[in-house]
Design an enzyme around this catalytic site. Structure first.
Site, PDB file in Angstrom:
ATOM      1  CE  LYS A 195       0.582  -1.542  19.121  1.00 37.63           C
ATOM      2  NZ  LYS A 195       1.198  -1.125  17.842  1.00 37.63           N
ATOM      3  CG  HIS A 245       9.544   1.721  17.790  1.00 38.44           C
ATOM      4  ND1 HIS A 245       8.436   1.801  18.587  1.00 38.44           N
ATOM      5  CD2 HIS A 245       9.489   2.799  16.973  1.00 38.44           C
ATOM      6  CE1 HIS A 245       7.741   2.888  18.261  1.00 38.44           C
ATOM      7  NE2 HIS A 245       8.378   3.511  17.285  1.00 38.44           N
ATOM      8  CG  HIS A 272       4.390  -0.983  26.291  1.00 36.21           C
ATOM      9  ND1 HIS A 272       4.948  -2.090  25.682  1.00 36.21           N
ATOM     10  CD2 HIS A 272       3.517  -1.453  27.217  1.00 36.21           C
ATOM     11  CE1 HIS A 272       4.433  -3.186  26.217  1.00 36.21           C
ATOM     12  NE2 HIS A 272       3.578  -2.825  27.146  1.00 36.21           N
ATOM     13  NE  ARG A 329       2.367  12.925  19.196  1.00 41.01           N
ATOM     14  CZ  ARG A 329       3.442  12.241  19.538  1.00 41.01           C
ATOM     15  NH1 ARG A 329       4.633  12.774  19.359  1.00 41.01           N
ATOM     16  NH2 ARG A 329       3.363  11.030  20.047  1.00 41.01           N
TER      17      ARG A 329
END
Length: 712
Positions: A195, A245, A272, A329
């Site tokens: 990542k 997730h 992803h 955000r």
């Protein structure tokens, strides 16, 4: 009648959201010393649906909005919605939406007191947040320190670990040499996630299943991270097999308060990237929900968070969860949280940015019902979800109400640009429970009809109708695991659809000839007849339609009563009907052997599109040879551009020998990196493009001579 329906909907909304009025009344007590009047005009430093979303709430609050736009967005929806709009440069985002100095100049020129960054672009840019602070303009987001700490994944993991938030095993160190990262991957154990430390949106992220592919995946992730974030530093962490997730919406204010607004499940993803989200998470117990929320608030307080943020976790099959990252955000999927809590998170953002306290306490935030969000993209699911671009020749959607939201930044006639994200819209639905919400989602998806480019609507229908999805058994490997069911082989177009298409063509022809007859002074002209006896159109005519690559030959007999007999192979169907319009769309209603059916119909030069609650069909029309263009000189072999984009890297040169699957070039298109690989083994004959040049869709990139051809 419309007024009665409107009142009924309003009453239903009030019934379901009765407590919200109490919360809003209480919220008005919380004002900063400066007061809300500090923000009377807000500049939205973004484009598309999120810019439109922010402007709607600003208008509701009596706050003026300022839009910025690139040359490509001059006629876009967000420009039309804004009270003021300013051009900030060419289409590439580096020269427009990412140009901090240009946006700041507009903020000063327009006298905007605040800037809302939306998501993407500058929303998590520390320098921009600091620049706003230096210029005395309110940045509607968290402090730059929180963006910095949470934007670097290695730093965020360390902070969360120290704060007692569970984290996944991994390497977040400063040694960024390829060898060190590879050694750490072996220590952690494959498979591993690679990542970008400043990553987001699936960019700069790769999975390495073994040491054989680690270096290639690392290099690809580095390139994409450098392009997207100007930082190619990486972290390595253990890849949890088939995880969920799950993310939690948090809010903090400038008075030290922080709350959570429950969780969203975003497990089902492609490349992803999220494709469908829901709130609350299916199967999550109140006890786990409370632990998730408290962990998220702990994470927010660890960095003195202010404003809207999302704490993302991965969750295993036993509902153990681990911190993954924090998005500093407003998230793309925030509407599902709004639907289950009866809140307006953009309104909260504006109030908190003005110094107010969070409108509700944790105890006052109640969860009601279930919501889904489906992201509608210009992409081809059958081609590895390859992003697309092009005009929206036809666009019709389900009607919006208090339980159905259409979040979009495009209209019919607009074009999905190659320069930006290919999302067309977000379809958001709410109902009392998950099964009711899922039924509503599928019903609305069938009413979301688009012509002009490939979309994922049919895929979303397959996905939302899958038994395992219905059961809530979701995880990040859902699409690969159920690939065969989600991508069924396409069967032949039904004879009913073919008859509808043929009737649609005949009735359009009739409309043209009727118009000619009305406008012509010669009422007896044979060209003013559409009853099958016009010159060159016999009483019995032949018509050819295309079912994919296959031709469907039809013999059509015109009957005196205005009906038709349509012969296909060994079956003859009796057909009659008419076309009607609601002002936005045309519908064909026909009787086929006594059975009545109705579909929306869109006729283009090369195809007929049919939409009904049973599904959609594309029936091709024959194109005359003189219009089809010259054919290519034959298949030269090699690789072609799957879409318009920029050549980022070229791996081969003329004379190189390659094996099937070897990388040839890397393209950047629709903000994503795509590796184009050799379709077969052979020798490179010619490379058509250099690094940095732009290639159009279907353009030959690399010519390849097969091994068999070489040996002859």
């Amino acid at each position: 009648m419309a007024a009665v329906v409107g009142l009924a909907l309003a009453a239903e909304w009030r019934r379901r959201r009765a407590l919200i009025w109490t919360w809003v009344t209480k919220a008005t007590k919380y004002t900063s010393a400066a007061g809300r009047s500090n923000i009377e005009k807000v500049l939205v430093a973004n484009r598309g649906e999120i810019a439109c979303r922010v402007m709607r709430t600003a208008r509701k609050m009596g706050v003026k909005s300022v839009a910025v736009y690139s040359d490509a967005d001059r006629n876009s929806m967000h420009v039309a919605m804004a009270d003021e709009a300013y051009c900030i440069g060419p289409a590439p985002s580096q020269q427009s939406y990412l140009a901090m100095d240009k946006i700041m100049q507009v903020a000063k020129k327009s006298a905007a007191q605040a800037i809302h960054p939306g998501y993407g672009f500058l929303s998590e840019n520390t320098e921009f947040a600091e620049l706003c602070n230096q210029e005395g303009i309110v940045f509607i987001g968290p402090p730059s320190s929180a963006i910095r700490d949470m934007g670097i994944k290695s730093t965020s993991k360390a902070i969360m670990s120290a704060a007692g938030v569970p984290v996944v095993e991994g390497y977040h160190g400063e040694d960024q040499s390829d060898q060190c990262l590879e050694d750490q991957a072996k220590r952690i154990g494959y498979p591993v996630m690679i990542k970008a430390v400043r990553g987001g949106g699936g960019k700069g992220m790769r999975i390495a299943l073994s040491d054989k592919v680690f270096r290639e995946q690392l290099e690809s992730a580095r390139r994409e991270a450098k392009k997207s974030f100007n930082d190619d530093a990486m972290l390595i962490e253990k890849f949890v097999d088939n995880p969920r997730h799950v993310e939690v919406q948090v809010f903090g204010d400038q008075h030290g308060n922080a709350v959570y607004l429950f969780e969203r499940d975003c497990s089902v993803q492609r490349r992803h990237q999220k494709i469908i989200e829901e709130a609350p998470g299916p199967g999550i117990t109140p006890e786990v929900r409370k632990k998730l929320g408290e962990a998220a608030v702990k994470a927010a307080k660890a960095v003195n968070y202010v404003g809207a943020g999302t704490v993302e976790f991965i969750m295993d099959s036993k509902h153990n969860f681990y911190f993954m990252e924090m998005n500093t955000r407003l998230q793309v999927e925030h509407p599902v949280t709004e639907m289950i809590t009866g809140t307006d998170l953009v309104e909260w953002q504006l109030k908190i940015a003005a110094g107010e306290k969070i409108p509700l306490t944790q105890e006052e935030i109640l969860l009601k019902g279930h919501a889904f969000e489906a992201r509608i993209y210009a992409e081809d699911p059958n081609n590895n979800f390859m992003p697309g671009a092009g005009p929206l020749l036809h666009l019709s959607t389900p009607p919006s109400d208090s339980c159905i939201r259409i979040e979009t930044g495009v209209r019919q006639g607009d074009e999905v640009s190659i320069h930006y994200d290919p999302m067309i819209a977000k379809l958001v639905v709410w109902a009392e429970d998950r099964q009711a919400a899922l039924r509503k989602l599928r019903y609305c998806l069938r009413q979301y009809n688009i012509v002009g480019l490939s979309t994922n609507v049919d895929f979303l229908l397959n996905l939302s109708g899958h038994p395992e999805f219905e059961a809530g058994n979701v995880h990040t490997n859902f699409i690969p695991q159920h690939y065969d069911e989600l991508f069924p082989s396409k069967g032949a177009i039904s004879k009913v659809s073919l008859c509808q298409a043929a009737l649609g063509l005949i009735l359009r022809e009739k409309m043209v000839t009727d118009t000619f007859r009305l406008q012509s002074e010669d009422k007896f002209s044979p060209f003013a007849s559409s009853n099958g006896r016009r010159i060159n159109i016999p009483y019995v005519r032949n018509l050819t339609l295309h079912d994919g690559e296959n031709n469907v030959n039809m013999t059509i007999t015109y009957n005196h009563d205005g009906s038709y007999d349509m012969q296909m192979q060994d079956q003859c169907l009796h057909v009659s009907g008419c076309v009607s319009s609601d002002g936005d769309s045309d519908y064909i209603k026909c009787s086929i052997n006594g059975v009545v059916c109705k579909s929306k119909i869109v006729i283009l030069d090369d195809a007929i599109h049919l939409f009904s609650l049973e599904g959609s069909e594309r029936i091709g029309l024959p194109v005359p040879k003189y219009l089809s263009g010259a054919s290519s000189a034959g298949d030269q072999g090699g690789a072609v551009a799957p879409m318009t984009g920029t050549i980022e890297k070229v791996f081969v040169k003329a004379g190189d020998k390659v094996q099937a699957g070897d990388p040839l070039v890397v393209m950047i298109a629709m903000k994503m990196e795509h590796t184009i690989r050799a379709p077969k083994s052979g020798t490179i004959k010619k490379v058509h493009y250099q690094e940095g040049s732009q290639a159009n869709r279907h353009a030959p990139l690399v010519e390849l001579v097969e091994e068999e051809a070489e040996s002859q």
